[in-house]
Design an enzyme around this catalytic site. Structure first.
Site, short mmCIF file in Angstrom:
data_model
loop_
_atom_site.label_atom_id
_atom_site.label_comp_id
_atom_site.label_asym_id
_atom_site.label_seq_id
_atom_site.Cartn_x
_atom_site.Cartn_y
_atom_site.Cartn_z
CG ASP A 32 41.32 63.47 13.97
OD1 ASP A 32 41.77 62.60 13.20
OD2 ASP A 32 41.79 63.69 15.09
CG HIS A 49 41.79 58.78 4.24
ND1 HIS A 49 41.73 59.59 5.35
CD2 HIS A 49 42.95 58.05 4.37
CE1 HIS A 49 42.80 59.36 6.11
NE2 HIS A 49 43.54 58.44 5.53
CG LEU A 143 31.06 77.68 1.09
CD1 LEU A 143 31.12 78.30 2.49
CD2 LEU A 143 30.57 76.23 1.18
C1 FPP Z 1 42.05 62.50 9.56
O1 FPP Z 1 41.75 61.18 9.69
C2 FPP Z 1 41.85 62.99 8.23
C3 FPP Z 1 42.82 63.40 7.35
C4 FPP Z 1 44.23 62.96 7.36
C5 FPP Z 1 42.54 64.39 6.35
C6 FPP Z 1 41.14 64.44 5.83
C7 FPP Z 1 41.06 63.87 4.48
C8 FPP Z 1 39.91 63.59 3.86
C9 FPP Z 1 38.59 63.86 4.47
C10 FPP Z 1 39.92 62.95 2.52
C11 FPP Z 1 40.66 63.63 1.43
C12 FPP Z 1 40.38 65.10 1.28
C13 FPP Z 1 39.98 65.72 0.16
C14 FPP Z 1 39.82 67.22 0.18
C15 FPP Z 1 39.66 65.02 -1.08
P1 FPP Z 1 42.85 60.26 10.33
O2 FPP Z 1 43.41 59.41 9.24
O3 FPP Z 1 43.87 61.05 11.07
O4 FPP Z 1 41.99 59.42 11.31
P2 FPP Z 1 42.48 58.69 12.65
O5 FPP Z 1 42.92 59.79 13.60
O6 FPP Z 1 41.26 57.98 13.10
O7 FPP Z 1 43.61 57.78 12.26
#
Ligand code: FPP
Length: 252
Positions: A32, A49, A143
């Site tokens: 997150d 992201h 893994l």
């Molecule tokens: C949360 O950040 C993250 C996500 C929605 C998902 C995680 C995605 C990635 C790490 C990138 C894509 C994944 C792969 C496997 C290629 P948020 O957007 O909710 O952050 P915020 O809470 O600060 O808005």
């Protein structure tokens, strides 16, 4: 991180290698804070992201080097469809790009790619790339990286209940066969051990519909660090803290 913290982390690393018995078998991570990481730098959320993908790469390498068996990453939840269309499609594009770019290296490192969640809702191009990655790495025994895609624990439980009910209706099993093991094997994580350690980044203290059944006895570890800044040293610190917890599983 100051010098003494760095030394502690380095020492912890040594302990981790020596203390194989107390290694968690399965770590789940709620990645997150990508959006806030980007916003704090006046960058578009999608760049957050993208930076998050770099963190995934580092964490997989570290987890693999530490000899972890299962790592489940919450990449896209059943609720994430509520995000603006542009962000959802940027996430899909990133996923395809990531798998295309990294799968050979992961395969070389004996990593197995697995997914949980209902990917039938994903575009065909994404599903094809996922199948390719799973197929290529299916024989690996290092893994297991379990990517949660269109995943929600409640949705997973509903689907498991339907699978079991169907088998009962078809007389393949009986009501009295239902127990905790039977439910476990009908979840998307069937065959994967329960989560030992659950990590959530970005200072939020919620499970957000992630592996609710599988985390029944997980140790929870939270950090204020945004996901793109989460690195191998943080992972080692989380594992070290885990190793210093007393797990009683309801006993004394
Ligand atoms: C949360 O950040 C993250 C996500 C929605 C998902 C995680 C995605 C990635 C790490 C990138 C894509 C994944 C792969 C496997 C290629 P948020 O957007 O909710 O952050 P915020 O809470 O600060 O808005």
């Amino acid at each position: 991180m100051n010098i003494s913290e760095k030394i502690t982390v380095r020492d912890n690393l040594k302990n981790l290698h020596n203390d194989g018995d107390n290694m968690p078998q399965h770590i789940g991570i709620i990645m997150d804070g990508n959006g806030r990481w980007a916003e704090s730098r006046k960058l578009p959320r999608t760049l957050g992201h993208r930076a998050g993908v770099d963190a995934i790469r580092d964490i997989i390498t570290k987890a693999s080097n530490l000899g972890l068996q299962y790592l489940t990453l919450y990449a896209f939840s059943t609720e994430n469809w509520k995000r603006p269309e542009a962000e959802v499609s940027a996430l899909m594009k990133l996923l395809i790009e990531y798998l295309k770019k990294e799968v050979r290296e992961l395969h070389k490192n004996n990593v197995r790619i697995h997914t949980i969640g209902d990917i039938t809702k994903f575009p065909e191009s994404v599903r094809e790339e996922i199948s390719r990655a799973k197929e290529l790495t299916s024989g690996n025994n290092g893994l297991c990286v379990n990517i949660a895609l269109n995943y929600g624990s409640r949705d997973e439980i509903v689907r498991a209940v339907k699978k079991i009910s169907n088998k009962i209706l078809c007389k393949e099993m009986d009501l009295k066969d239902i127990d905790e093991d039977l439910i476990s094997i009908h979840l998307d994580t069937g065959g994967i051990p329960q989560v030992d350690l659950l990590i959530r980044t970005s200072g939020e203290y919620r499970l957000s519909n992630f592996l609710l059944w599988q985390c029944a006895y997980a140790e929870l570890w939270f950090t204020d660090v945004y996901w793109p800044d989460f690195n191998g040293e943080h992972l080692v610190k989380a594992i070290h803290d885990f190793q210093n917890r007393q797990r009683r599983f309801g006993g004394v």
